[in-house]
Design a protein around this motif. Structure first.
Motif, PDB file in Angstrom:
ATOM      1  N   SER A  71      33.745 -29.287   3.534  1.00  0.00           N
ATOM      2  CA  SER A  71      32.930 -28.871   2.398  1.00  0.00           C
ATOM      3  C   SER A  71      31.581 -29.552   2.398  1.00  0.00           C
ATOM      4  N   ASN A  72      31.399 -30.597   3.172  1.00  0.00           N
ATOM      5  CA  ASN A  72      30.123 -31.272   3.253  1.00  0.00           C
ATOM      6  C   ASN A  72      29.192 -30.498   4.169  1.00  0.00           C
ATOM      7  N   ASN A  73      28.025 -30.140   3.632  1.00  0.00           N
ATOM      8  CA  ASN A  73      27.038 -29.406   4.418  1.00  0.00           C
ATOM      9  C   ASN A  73      26.038 -30.379   5.023  1.00  0.00           C
ATOM     10  N   ASP A  74      25.330 -29.907   6.033  1.00  0.00           N
ATOM     11  CA  ASP A  74      24.339 -30.746   6.707  1.00  0.00           C
ATOM     12  C   ASP A  74      23.094 -30.876   5.840  1.00  0.00           C
ATOM     13  N   LEU A  75      22.746 -32.121   5.491  1.00  0.00           N
ATOM     14  CA  LEU A  75      21.500 -32.376   4.766  1.00  0.00           C
ATOM     15  C   LEU A  75      20.307 -32.400   5.702  1.00  0.00           C
ATOM     16  N   ASP A  76      20.544 -32.657   6.975  1.00  0.00           N
ATOM     17  CA  ASP A  76      19.495 -32.600   7.986  1.00  0.00           C
ATOM     18  C   ASP A  76      20.141 -32.279   9.330  1.00  0.00           C
ATOM     19  N   TRP A  77      19.322 -31.870  10.268  1.00  0.00           N
ATOM     20  CA  TRP A  77      19.819 -31.450  11.580  1.00  0.00           C
ATOM     21  C   TRP A  77      18.710 -31.676  12.595  1.00  0.00           C
ATOM     22  N   THR A 108      21.479 -24.024   6.095  1.00  0.00           N
ATOM     23  CA  THR A 108      21.972 -25.261   6.686  1.00  0.00           C
ATOM     24  C   THR A 108      23.176 -24.967   7.575  1.00  0.00           C
ATOM     25  N   ASP A 109      23.869 -26.025   7.995  1.00  0.00           N
ATOM     26  CA  ASP A 109      25.072 -25.910   8.833  1.00  0.00           C
ATOM     27  C   ASP A 109      24.822 -25.079  10.084  1.00  0.00           C
ATOM     28  N   LEU A 110      23.785 -25.502  10.857  1.00  0.00           N
ATOM     29  CA  LEU A 110      23.478 -24.794  12.100  1.00  0.00           C
ATOM     30  C   LEU A 110      24.549 -25.113  13.141  1.00  0.00           C
ATOM     31  N   THR A 111      25.275 -24.089  13.583  1.00  0.00           N
ATOM     32  CA  THR A 111      26.366 -24.278  14.540  1.00  0.00           C
ATOM     33  C   THR A 111      25.973 -23.715  15.891  1.00  0.00           C
ATOM     34  N   ASP A 112      26.513 -24.330  16.934  1.00  0.00           N
ATOM     35  CA  ASP A 112      26.185 -23.960  18.309  1.00  0.00           C
ATOM     36  C   ASP A 112      26.760 -22.582  18.641  1.00  0.00           C
ATOM     37  N   ASN A 144      21.383 -21.342  21.167  1.00  0.00           N
ATOM     38  CA  ASN A 144      21.385 -20.537  19.948  1.00  0.00           C
ATOM     39  C   ASN A 144      22.211 -21.247  18.875  1.00  0.00           C
ATOM     40  N   PHE A 145      21.665 -21.283  17.657  1.00  0.00           N
ATOM     41  CA  PHE A 145      22.351 -21.936  16.544  1.00  0.00           C
ATOM     42  C   PHE A 145      22.356 -20.992  15.346  1.00  0.00           C
ATOM     43  N   ASN A 146      23.529 -20.773  14.795  1.00  0.00           N
ATOM     44  CA  ASN A 146      23.691 -19.885  13.654  1.00  0.00           C
ATOM     45  C   ASN A 146      23.693 -20.686  12.359  1.00  0.00           C
ATOM     46  N   GLY A 147      23.025 -20.141  11.335  1.00  0.00           N
ATOM     47  CA  GLY A 147      22.906 -20.835  10.061  1.00  0.00           C
ATOM     48  C   GLY A 147      23.763 -20.226   8.981  1.00  0.00           C
ATOM     49  N   GLY A 148      23.924 -20.979   7.905  1.00  0.00           N
ATOM     50  CA  GLY A 148      24.663 -20.501   6.746  1.00  0.00           C
ATOM     51  C   GLY A 148      23.889 -20.803   5.474  1.00  0.00           C
ATOM     52  N   ALA A 149      23.797 -19.828   4.576  1.00  0.00           N
ATOM     53  CA  ALA A 149      23.031 -20.002   3.336  1.00  0.00           C
ATOM     54  C   ALA A 149      23.853 -20.750   2.304  1.00  0.00           C
ATOM     55  N   ILE A 150      23.178 -21.558   1.507  1.00  0.00           N
ATOM     56  CA  ILE A 150      23.802 -22.314   0.427  1.00  0.00           C
ATOM     57  C   ILE A 150      22.781 -22.463  -0.683  1.00  0.00           C
ATOM     58  N   SER A 151      23.262 -22.516  -1.916  1.00  0.00           N
ATOM     59  CA  SER A 151      22.327 -22.663  -3.028  1.00  0.00           C
ATOM     60  C   SER A 151      21.685 -24.042  -2.999  1.00  0.00           C
ATOM     61  N   TYR A 152      20.434 -24.074  -3.426  1.00  0.00           N
ATOM     62  CA  TYR A 152      19.684 -25.332  -3.434  1.00  0.00           C
ATOM     63  C   TYR A 152      20.346 -26.360  -4.341  1.00  0.00           C
ATOM     64  N   SER A 153      20.796 -25.927  -5.504  1.00  0.00           N
ATOM     65  CA  SER A 153      21.406 -26.863  -6.459  1.00  0.00           C
ATOM     66  C   SER A 153      22.712 -27.442  -5.918  1.00  0.00           C
ATOM     67  N   GLU A 154      23.494 -26.626  -5.192  1.00  0.00           N
ATOM     68  CA  GLU A 154      24.749 -27.110  -4.633  1.00  0.00           C
ATOM     69  C   GLU A 154      24.508 -28.165  -3.565  1.00  0.00           C
ATOM     70  N   LEU A 155      23.511 -27.930  -2.723  1.00  0.00           N
ATOM     71  CA  LEU A 155      23.195 -28.912  -1.687  1.00  0.00           C
ATOM     72  C   LEU A 155      22.613 -30.180  -2.316  1.00  0.00           C
ATOM     73  N   CYS A 156      21.887 -30.027  -3.421  1.00  0.00           N
ATOM     74  CA  CYS A 156      21.358 -31.186  -4.140  1.00  0.00           C
ATOM     75  C   CYS A 156      22.484 -32.044  -4.695  1.00  0.00           C
ATOM     76  N   GLU A 157      23.499 -31.396  -5.253  1.00  0.00           N
ATOM     77  CA  GLU A 157      24.620 -32.148  -5.796  1.00  0.00           C
ATOM     78  C   GLU A 157      25.325 -32.954  -4.708  1.00  0.00           C
ATOM     79  N   GLN A 158      25.453 -32.362  -3.528  1.00  0.00           N
ATOM     80  CA  GLN A 158      26.045 -33.106  -2.412  1.00  0.00           C
ATOM     81  C   GLN A 158      25.175 -34.289  -2.018  1.00  0.00           C
ATOM     82  N   ALA A 159      23.853 -34.073  -1.997  1.00  0.00           N
ATOM     83  CA  ALA A 159      22.932 -35.165  -1.647  1.00  0.00           C
ATOM     84  C   ALA A 159      23.040 -36.302  -2.647  1.00  0.00           C
ATOM     85  N   ASN A 160      23.214 -35.968  -3.913  1.00  0.00           N
ATOM     86  CA  ASN A 160      23.339 -37.002  -4.937  1.00  0.00           C
ATOM     87  C   ASN A 160      24.648 -37.764  -4.816  1.00  0.00           C
ATOM     88  N   ARG A 161      25.711 -37.078  -4.400  1.00  0.00           N
ATOM     89  CA  ARG A 161      27.001 -37.751  -4.220  1.00  0.00           C
ATOM     90  C   ARG A 161      26.970 -38.722  -3.049  1.00  0.00           C
TER      91      ARG A 161
END
Length: 630
Positions: free
Chosen positions: A18-24, A124-128, A158-175
């Motif tokens: 459930s943890n998304n990538d904050l940076d890559w 985020t979550d760029l996968t190979d 090639n890296f595939n991405g996944g969309a996530i809401s800004y607020s949801e990723l912010c909450e993870q960053a705060n945690r």
């Protein structure tokens, strides 16, 4: 039991996933052919993914991962100073919360997508993705963050991405962090102001960030003239950044403070405002030895690389931790702190005074040395100390007189040794002045204690200062050629041999030796002047003003208290104090000789009376108002 273990494993797995990538970041080495070499960029909005590919002549970055940024261009690497001399290392960095994409290529940092503040979603979550075939020219030695991928040379990744809401990723960053990274910098904080018809100006303040010993914040004062310039737009956006790695780039000899603000009006270019925007930066304390100025990054002129310039901005200093910027355009703004020492005002005049003072002091000290040597038969106990001070001052003045010439002729290699010798001469002079203070105290208060042998004073004054100098010379990177920049002609700096104060090790050594010793010398000298004054103020001859003045002045020359002026920087008298300090300290050898000449003349005028003997302040008998043969 097995079912319980499986359940726990699935819970842990779901938590981790459930943890998304904050940076890559993706790094590799480009194996290419001969010139011409190009960088192909084709970046657009969306969240499909990103491709990094390479062939004999082109390195390409294409894809759809950004929320706002779009860029499509082909850049010749010759513009970046890169050629086909060998394989080129690169790293691609993606920060979804900032919509920021940067590329380091052969030591150059390129801003592919500038930082901004998002509101909706991010990628985020760029996968190979699937691997491509091995080829002669392409990318090898690849890794994602710290995970190694392969040493094979492949054509593309090639890296595939996944969309996530800004607020949801912010909450993870705060945690995951103690700081609230989304509501406050270092990601981004965005504030908007409406430009209504009756807009009279507005102030916007960033969230205050507590530092170890300071509070960091930015306050922007938008003038009414902004509404007149922004005819089509009805909103102005202010985005605050802190500790952004991309925005800390762009200058070799200076460093931006941690706070940066972007001021924009959508789809409009605002410049040449009739009334400037006022930006108050409250930042960490910046020492007076480093100048600072307001700068901006014009993304229209330098869209690919951060380039901080002071065009269109005026700087006002409101203390060491407050800088005010008055700017007539909209873009990114910050305060740039020069890593080199600040320019010196009136440098030409100060240099001329110093050269003249050193020349006069050398001649005066040589004459004083001859005079004191002729008096050695008198067996006066203070003579070896006066002689040591005269020799050290003569040596210091002589070395300082030639240091500029040696820097211009010999360069860095010669300055390494000349700087060490100059440092030794300065420490030796300070120690001999301190010996004068200690010796005077000995004469006044330790009447029945035997005097130290002259060779002990010689060891302290001439041998002891060599110890730290030799240690620092062995450490290296302490001494060398420095450039002192004049404020009126920055393109023509004055070169001299000294300590490299822009280096951390040299600055620490400077504080531990020079500043510490000077502070002890000045404080003890002032205390000793007061103690001597208490001892002899009731004497009959002190009722004569000239005797009192010459006595204190003469002891000040001996004790080196005039060097205390270097600690005084009080506006608006700083310029006067600077010139006074330069005159008194560079002419110290001359004033020292003048002291002995005046005392000798006063002794002859007094006909050997107590006036003549007591005014020297040099021996125990003088201080006790007893006669001593001269």
């Amino acid at each position: 039991m097995d079912n319980l273990k499986l359940t726990l494993f699935l819970i842990i797995l779901s938590t981790v996933s459930s943890n998304n990538d904050l940076d890559w970041n993706f790094c590799g080495t480009w194996r290419h052919g001969r010139d011409p070499l190009n960088l192909n960029l084709n970046i657009s909005t969306g969240c499909k993914g990103i491709d990094i590919s390479a062939n004999e002549n082109v390195l390409s970055v294409t894809g759809r991962i950004t929320a706002q940024c779009e860029r499509s261009e082909v850049i010749s690497l010759n513009q970046l100073g890169l050629s086909s001399g060998g394989d080129i290392d690169f790293c691609l960095y993606w920060e979804p919360l900032l919509d920021q994409l940067k590329l380091t290529l052969g030591g150059q940092t390129l801003a592919l997508c500038w930082p901004s503040s998002l509101q909706d979603s991010c990628c985020t979550d760029l996968t190979d993705g699937p691997k491509t075939k091995i080829t002669t020219y392409g990318i090898f030695n690849t890794r994602i963050k710290t995970d190694h991928i392969t040493n094979d040379t492949l054509m593309a990744y090639n890296f595939n991405g996944g969309a996530i809401s800004y607020s949801e990723l912010c909450e993870q960053a705060n945690r995951e962090s103690e700081d609230n990274k989304c509501a406050e910098p270092p990601y981004a904080h965005r504030s908007e102001a409406e430009l209504k018809e009756d807009f009279r100006g507005r102030s916007i303040t960033s969230p205050a960030i507590e530092g170890r010993s300071f509070k960091s914040s930015i306050t922007i004062h938008l003038p009414p003239a902004l509404k007149q310039a922004a005819k089509k737009a009805n909103k102005v956006a202010c985005t605050f950044f802190k500790n952004n790695s991309l925005l800390q780039e762009g200058h070799k000899d200076a460093k931006p403070i941690s706070d940066v603000v972007e001021i924009t009006v959508e789809n409009e270019i605002i410049k040449d405002l009739s009334e400037p925007i006022t930006i108050d930066f409250y930042h960490e304390v910046v020492s007076e030895r480093h100048s600072r100025r307001c700068v901006s990054w014009d993304t229209r002129k330098d869209s690919l690389q951060v380039n901080w310039l002071d065009d269109g901005c005026e700087t006002q200093h409101r203390g060491e931790s407050h800088t005010v910027c008055l700017c007539n355009h909209l873009t990114y703004f910050t305060v740039l702190v020069d890593l080199n020492p600040a320019p010196v005002r009136h440098l030409a005049a100060l240099t001329a005074i110093t050269y003249l003072g050193c020349a006069v002091s050398v001649i005066s000290c040589v004459a004083l040395i001859v005079y004191l040597c002729r008096k050695r038969r008198s067996k006066e106990q203070s003579l070896p100390i006066h002689l040591g001070l005269a020799v050290s001052l003569a040596f210091l003045s002589l070395i300082f007189f030639f240091t500029g010439i040696m820097a211009n002729v010999g360069g860095e290699s010669v300055c390494t040794w000349v700087g060490a010798v100059l440092h030794y001469a300065l420490l030796s002079s300070f120690l001999w002045m301190g010996i004068e203070v200690l010796h005077t105290f000995w004469l006044v208060y330790m009447l029945f204690t035997p005097h130290l042998k002259p060779y002990i004073w010689i060891l302290v004054g001439f041998v002891l200062p060599a110890v730290p100098v030799v240690i620092m010379a062995a450490v290296g990177n302490i001494y060398g050629m420095i450039e002192v920049t004049p404020s009126d002609d920055p393109s023509n700096p004055y070169k001299m041999c000294w300590m490299k104060l822009n280096e951390h090790e040299a600055w620490l050594a400077f504080c531990l030796t020079n500043i510490t010793l000077l502070a002890l010398l000045v404080s003890s000298g002032i205390v000793m002047l007061f103690l001597v004054y208490r001892q002899i103020r009731t004497r009959e001859e002190w009722k004569q003003n000239r005797v009192a003045f010459l006595s204190i002045w003469g002891l000040s020359c001996l004790f080196g208290t005039t060097w205390g002026l270097t600690f005084l920087k009080v506006e608006p008298l700083s310029t006067v104090i600077l010139f006074l300090s330069c005159i008194l300290n560079s002419f110290q050898g001359f004033f020292l000789m003048l002291r002995f000449c005046m005392l000798d003349w006063m002794r002859k005028q007094a006909g050997g009376s107590s006036l003549g003997s007591s005014s020297t302040g040099s021996t125990r008998q003088h201080m006790l108002q007893a006669q001593e043969k001269s």
